[in-house]
Design an enzyme around this catalytic site. Structure first.
Site: not given
Length: 947
Positions: A672, A723, A726, A784, A795, A799, A923
């Site tokens: 989510t 992991e 990111v 997103e 976003d 990261k 993707g």
């Protein structure tokens, strides 16, 4: 003493009939029912000095045959219905037909019909208070057996048997009628009454066999099997002990020969052509008689013992114990779903497993077969074609094994040192501490003496030299009695403080690994203990047998199942199975991840012995929790979430389900983008649950909260992997971790970690506008759910925060200097909350930005540059930036492809040229692949402690 006991029996019948005039007929009935014989009683009295444990001189020869007799034992679960009696009867006929040239004489030892023994116990218990209740219960029990009997055979066969059943019922009422007067239940009464269950069951099976026109007869074991018992009563239900019952072989053999030469001969068994036909004898399990003729039992679950005793008596070639499972399992399949049948066991291994609670057969029940090297088979009544487990042969002595030297068990490729893992529940620990003043030897002697004097069963004993402390494990129902015994034994020392304390700890269980391969193999205990540590199981007591065939530990009862599963996986007795919860499983990312798992299940199981069991699945509105150990059918997850088995989403119920899961390897995968879901990370980690999280709300959330969650993770020795949050499937964080763990220092991190921006600024051209490029990115699921997170730089900033925190920079999202491509009016605009149309609505408004963005693109091109949304983390300067920048051909980002991310690490070692991680990262397929990689990495970590 025997005369006194006989008088008590007769007096019981007199009281039951309420008349002294009934003495003579009651004495006659007592003799019939209790198998009393005055001549044999005098014979026993004259030979009272003979050893009660002496063995028979020779095997009873029931006929000289090419094929030895075979014994089959059937428990109550195999005889619960008329259909099951037919199944058993047909199976016996097939077995008697033989597996080769000749027929096989067959003996079946049967238990009472399922539930009958408990009913008869209720009859006795009820009679103490209410004789009418006892009568009603008995009538129901007898009638149910008669009804079953009439379903199996015609009246000409069942009529005499039914008469016997009803006469037995009258006898039972005569026996229990006096109990209300004496207000107690003599042990012999309980044993006599409960034994009728087997007597009725044997005759019922015999009736069915008669209808099949096969030579058969039934034997009341009370007329043949003579035993001496050191205890009275039935024993505890399910207790793995035959209560010190030993056979008197001479008398038993004589009676068996007499039966064969009279009843057997009368049935024509001497005249059968054993090449083509063989008799089937149905024998009552559980019941026997004492040397002085008193009916007794082999205690609860003693029919196994009956089978092996008769096997030894008649020189059987094999004994088959028919169960409702495919043999002896590596662990209890109710607790360890991955357990599987064991092909073969040595007698010694089987006894160790049985002693520690495995449902094999009683340790003492194996002794007759060990004496005569009779193999014992454990097979499934419902799957007779399966070979099951064979128990035969003895394990080599420790001296013999030691001659081969010590080796690490892992060096023996393909050889697993243990055969099974088992447990004993409802255990208490009794501990005596601080007896060093007394001297360890004296303390131990008095401690164990107190246990013996009070008939306490000691399952495990350990003693430490430093404090002269002694600890024993005892059955929980004896815990309070054992504590009082030790307190009495050391009363003086406790009052004078020569002994520190005596304590009782209840709610414990024993978990044991068993196998002859453990002897002289190093690393076995280490593997066992480390598997429990990894599962978060605390060990209270450790003990190892001198034979080195078992290692046992005592753990909290609540940890038993988790300990069993952890140990089972540790020795590769099963695949390493991770119990998984997937949140957001029907979204774009979650559904893609589920498909990848489904596609790789078989390969991972076969090649890497890794499996994932999805036990909890949730969408944004629905929740599905698996009710068994088989997991959710992930191929139909969407349909299941809309079915009646689902419920409204409740994260607390997700937490409760995973916390209750006994699998030591538990993982929650948060697909989510919910901040509310991420608030549960601390709870999950504190309960030993691992997390895989593409959800960046916690990893990039408030610094203090993030620190607290990381601290909980470290304290509980669990993993929180993000992991995939990111760089999707790119190993960005793992590369960063490797750089720092090898002693290098990271100074600058730069690059592009937005798949959306990478695609958009590689796609814009004279023919493709900014809004059109964004639309194409949305259509390929690069963005997103709310693409404003991408276009505002939020976003990418999250990261950046994650990367910065991984090089020990204390930053929050507010500390990142971010260039947003979304004007404030569009960022603050109220759109329809429908996720399916949100991005379409935003795309319409983006057309207003096409002109300004194209101007920047053209300006960059005129200077032989390209636009890239670039981030820079400068640790020395303490700054983090994300902005749209025109880069020249010397910048690695110049050649960035539409679906790629790139991260460059500048360190003390990488000064002349940065270490670059670059690859496709946009993707759902790649993002799901990153999650899958995290899950595999985590599962391999589980496995690394095992093999």
């Amino acid at each position: 003493e025997m005369v006194t006991r006989l008088f008590q029996v007769v007096l019981g019948f007199c009281v039951a009939s309420q008349t002294v005039q009934g003495f003579a007929p009651c004495a006659t009935r007592a003799r019939e029912l209790y198998s009393y014989d005055y001549v044999s009683t005098l014979s026993v009295l004259s030979n009272a000095e003979r050893s009660t444990t002496e063995k028979r001189q020779e095997v009873v020869d029931l006929n000289r045959l090419d094929n030895a007799w075979e014994v089959h034992k059937f428990g109550g679960a195999s005889l619960a219905t008329s259909d099951l009696y037919r199944t058993v009867g047909d199976l016996l006929i097939k077995e008697a037909d033989g597996r080769g040239e000749d027929a096989i004489p067959t003996m079946a030892v049967v238990s009472a019909r399922g539930g009958m023994t408990d009913l008869l116990v209720s009859v006795v218990d009820s009679a103490v208070h209410n004789f009418e209740d006892a009568t009603s219960i008995l009538e129901d029990a007898v009638q149910s057996q008669i009804s079953l009997l009439n379903e199996l055979a015609p009246p000409d066969i069942t009529a005499p048997i039914e008469i016997r059943f009803r006469q037995d019922a009258k006898d039972i009422l005569s026996i229990v009628q006096s109990l209300k007067m004496i207000r107690t239940v003599p042990a012999v009464t309980m044993e006599v009454v409960t034994g009728f269950g087997e007597i009725w069951s044997a005759q019922t099976l015999y009736a069915y066999l008669k209808t099949q026109d096969v030579p058969c007869e039934w034997i009341d074991a009370r007329e043949v099997l003579v035993v001496k018992s050191d205890s009275s009563g039935l024993g505890e239900k399910g207790e793995a002990s035959t209560g010190g019952v030993v056979p008197l072989w001479d008398q038993t053999a004589s009676r068996m020969k007499n039966w064969w030469n009279t009843v057997g001969k009368g049935n024509g068994f001497f005249d059968i052509n054993y090449k083509t036909n063989a008799p089937i004898l149905v024998v009552t399990g559980f019941v026997a008689t004492t040397a002085d003729g008193v009916p007794t039992t082999l205690k609860r679950s003693g029919s196994d013992y009956s089978a092996t005793l008769f096997a030894k008596l008649i020189g059987a070639g094999r004994v088959t114990m028919w169960k409702n499972t495919n043999g002896v399992y590596t662990a209890d399949p109710r607790r360890v779903p991955e357990a599987f049948p064991i092909a073969s066991l040595k007698y010694d291994e089987a006894m160790e497993l049985a002693y520690f609670g495995a449902q094999v057969l009683h340790p003492s029940a194996m002794v007759p077969c060990i004496d005569d090297s009779i193999p014992v088979y454990v097979r499934n009544i419902f799957n007779p074609s399966f070979e099951g487990t064979v128990i035969e042969g003895r394990s080599p002595s420790l001296k013999e094994v030691a001659e081969s030297g010590t080796r690490n068990w892992r060096s023996k490729k393909g050889e697993v040192p243990i055969k099974g893992i088992t447990s004993v529940d409802k255990i208490s620990l009794i501990t005596l501490e601080g007896a060093s003043v007394m001297g360890g030897g004296k303390a131990a002697e008095r401690f164990m003496g107190a246990m013996a004097d009070n008939d306490i069963t000691v399952l495990i004993i350990t003693q430490a030299s430093s404090e002269s402390s002694i600890c024993v494990a005892v059955p929980e129902n004896q815990g309070t009695k054992a504590l009082a015994a030790i307190q009495d034994a050391f009363e003086l020392e406790l009052s004078r403080s020569r002994v520190s304390s005596v304590s009782l700890i209840a709610d414990m269980s024993i978990v044991a690994i068993v196998g002859e391969g453990m002897a002289m193999n190093s690393g076995v205990s280490a593997t066992f203990m480390s598997s429990l540590a990894r599962a978060g199981v605390n060990i209270r007591v450790i003990a190892q047998g001198s034979s080195e065939r078992q290692v046992a530990v005592v753990v909290d009862a609540n940890d038993t199942s988790r300990a069993l599963r952890a140990a089972h996986m540790a020795f590769t007795l099963s695949e390493t199975v991770a119990s998984v919860a997937v949140l957001g499983c029907t979204g774009t990312l979650g559904s893609t991840f589920m498909k990848q798992i489904d596609g790789q299940k078989q390969r991972l199981a076969e090649e890497q012995r890794i499996a994932f069991c999805v036990n909890v699945a949730a969408s944004s509105s629905k929740l599905l929790i698996c009710k068994d150990a088989n997991g959710i059918d992930t191929q139909n997850i969407g349909e299941l979430l809309e079915s009646e088995d689902s419920q409204d989403i409740d994260i607390d119920k997700v937490s409760e389900a995973m916390e209750a899961d006994v699998n030591p390897h538990r993982v929650i995968i948060d697909c989510t983008n919910s901040e509310a879901v991420s608030q549960n990370y601390e709870r999950w980690l504190s309960n030993g649950i691992n997390i895989i999280s593409p959800n960046r709300n916690m990893a990039a959330g408030p610094l203090e909260v993030y620190r607290k969650v990381k601290e909980v993770q470290r304290d509980n020795n669990v993993d929180w992997l993000y992991e995939c949050g990111v760089g999707a499937s790119l190993p960005i964080l793992s590369t960063l971790r490797d750089i720092q763990e090898t002693g290098d220092t990271v100074n600058v991190i730069r690059g592009c970690i937005s798949g959306t921006f990478a695609y958009v600024f590689n796609t814009i051209s004279d023919d493709v506008s900014f809004s059109e490029a964004v639309k194409q990115a949305v259509e390929q699921s690069f963005c997103e759910n709310d693409l404003r997170e991408d276009l505002s730089g939020l976003d990418a900033a999250k990261k950046v925060v994650i990367l910065a925190r991984n090089i020990d920079m204390d930053v929050n999202i507010e500390d990142v200097e971010v260039e947003s491509l979304m004007p404030d009016d569009l960022m603050n605009k109220k759109y329809d909350k429908d996720k399916s149309t949100l991005n379409l609505d935003i795309l319409e408004d983006l057309q207003s930005l096409d002109g300004s963005i194209m101007e920047r693109v053209k300006a960059a091109e005129s200077d032989d540059r390209v636009l890239r949304y670039k981030f820079v983390i400068d640790k020395n300067a303490g700054t983090c930036k994300c902005r749209l920048e025109a880069v020249d051909r010397t910048d690695p980002l110049f050649r960035l492809r539409p679906n790629e991310n790139l991260v460059a690490f500048e360190t003390d070692r990488y000064t002349t040229s940065p270490l670059i991680v670059k690859g496709a990262a946009a993707g759902p397929d790649l993002a799901a692949g990153g999650m899958f990689s995290d899950l595999l990495r985590l599962t391999r970590a589980f496995s690394s402690l095992q093999v």
